[in-house]
Design an enzyme around this catalytic site. Sequence first.
Site, mmCIF file in Angstrom:
data_model
loop_
_atom_site.group_PDB
_atom_site.id
_atom_site.type_symbol
_atom_site.label_atom_id
_atom_site.label_comp_id
_atom_site.label_asym_id
_atom_site.label_seq_id
_atom_site.Cartn_x
_atom_site.Cartn_y
_atom_site.Cartn_z
ATOM 1 N N PRO A 2 0.500 -0.818 -0.237
ATOM 2 C CA PRO A 2 -0.207 0.007 -0.132
ATOM 3 C C PRO A 2 0.777 1.431 -0.060
ATOM 4 O O PRO A 2 1.772 1.623 1.020
ATOM 5 C CB PRO A 2 -0.637 0.221 1.206
ATOM 6 C CG PRO A 2 -0.860 -1.554 1.744
ATOM 7 C CD PRO A 2 0.947 -1.856 1.601
ATOM 8 N N GLU A 3 0.269 1.810 -0.966
ATOM 9 C CA GLU A 3 0.892 3.881 -1.361
ATOM 10 C C GLU A 3 0.265 3.867 -1.256
ATOM 11 O O GLU A 3 -0.965 4.283 -0.329
ATOM 12 C CB GLU A 3 1.685 3.852 -2.176
ATOM 13 C CG GLU A 3 2.986 2.491 -2.212
ATOM 14 C CD GLU A 3 3.526 2.935 -3.838
ATOM 15 O OE1 GLU A 3 4.207 3.799 -4.035
ATOM 16 O OE2 GLU A 3 4.382 1.384 -4.570
ATOM 17 N N HIS A 93 -5.064 -14.578 8.464
ATOM 18 C CA HIS A 93 -4.228 -13.660 9.042
ATOM 19 C C HIS A 93 -4.642 -12.868 10.065
ATOM 20 O O HIS A 93 -3.556 -11.452 9.850
ATOM 21 C CB HIS A 93 -3.317 -13.355 8.292
ATOM 22 C CG HIS A 93 -2.451 -13.685 7.669
ATOM 23 N ND1 HIS A 93 -1.420 -14.893 7.866
ATOM 24 C CD2 HIS A 93 -2.868 -14.422 6.262
ATOM 25 C CE1 HIS A 93 -0.473 -15.698 7.272
ATOM 26 N NE2 HIS A 93 -1.735 -15.241 5.946
ATOM 27 N N ARG A 112 2.595 -10.210 6.873
ATOM 28 C CA ARG A 112 4.214 -10.562 7.165
ATOM 29 C C ARG A 112 3.894 -9.908 8.188
ATOM 30 O O ARG A 112 5.607 -9.681 8.729
ATOM 31 C CB ARG A 112 4.771 -9.646 5.922
ATOM 32 C CG ARG A 112 4.732 -10.995 4.614
ATOM 33 C CD ARG A 112 5.145 -9.585 3.666
ATOM 34 N NE ARG A 112 4.842 -10.759 2.066
ATOM 35 C CZ ARG A 112 5.392 -10.143 1.426
ATOM 36 N NH1 ARG A 112 6.227 -9.848 1.031
ATOM 37 N NH2 ARG A 112 5.165 -11.475 0.421
ATOM 38 N N ARG A 151 20.603 18.523 -3.812
ATOM 39 C CA ARG A 151 20.509 17.325 -3.047
ATOM 40 C C ARG A 151 21.343 16.089 -4.396
ATOM 41 O O ARG A 151 20.675 16.460 -5.531
ATOM 42 C CB ARG A 151 19.193 16.328 -2.966
ATOM 43 C CG ARG A 151 18.020 17.093 -2.695
ATOM 44 C CD ARG A 151 18.386 16.904 -0.699
ATOM 45 N NE ARG A 151 18.838 16.027 -0.142
ATOM 46 C CZ ARG A 151 18.064 14.895 0.505
ATOM 47 N NH1 ARG A 151 16.705 15.688 0.696
ATOM 48 N NH2 ARG A 151 18.148 13.954 1.170
#
Length: 270
Positions: A2-3, A93, A112, A151
């Site tokens: 998920p983003e 889960h 996980r 940067r």
Amino acid sequence: MPELPEVETTVRQLRLPLIGKRILGVRTNWPKHLARPDPDLFGQRISGRRISAIYRRGKYLTFELDNGESLIVHLKMSGHLSVVDAETSPHRHDHTVFALDNEQELRFRDQRKFGRIYLVEHPDELFSGLGPEPLEPQFTVELLKSRLAGRSRALKPLLLDQGFVAGIGNIYANEALFHARIHPQRPANRLTPAEITALHKAIQLALTLGLQNGGASIDQYLRPDGSKGSMQNELAVHGREGGACNNCGATVERKTIGGRGTFFCPMCQV
DNA sequence: AAGAGACCCTGGATGC
DNA sequence: TGCATCCAGGGTCTCT
């Protein structure tokens, strides 16, 4: 994984079933999920609280509570939230469960076990280091330009840095750089003004496409209602190693950059 | 500042 | 078929 688009999709689906509901208590078979405070205190402090608002910051989901505290969830790799009737048989889960005052439960499924849940007085305890929200009006070309200046890092790892911009993960970093036609290893401070403008537009395009498609169902991501997003079918380069570039027909490459799988078109992205 | 590596986990893929 | 091993992935941390 998920983003921003997946987390935002989750937030939007959770508002209706959760806002106004009271949390009766929490139980878990994986105490590490309850990262702060410790599980005992967590349970005491969450019990009886009503959810007043739900919003996203970066990849964090935030549940504002009626006492001013915030319940904050990070789904990490495999986290999934859903609201179901209490008698629904648990998924294998489902490790952490919040009981609600309407015979329903908010369940945190997390294959996980990387996910984390925090109960904090002020969200800034977690959010203070986050970069700007890429879909908010404050995220202008000028802001991006100033943040890129000085940067020297490669762009790809920089885009994944949540302190640089919040919410972008591997999928959307790959997609954004493709849309911008910029090579993932280009040093961040060596973009032309035109490239910075293109990158800004590409970041917003990639994330907006993800949102419009309800997220990408890769690696088991599902929306709270159990349905899949459709963004996985719209990806231009992510996961398409060996496939033909939609733009020029060249073969999409995969390379490990900054320790992460990176997909790009070697012809289009320079 | 930035890069490398470790860590946390699981399960799918690969090797034998 | 059944083992053992490797690896990805997000974020944080330590070390250089």
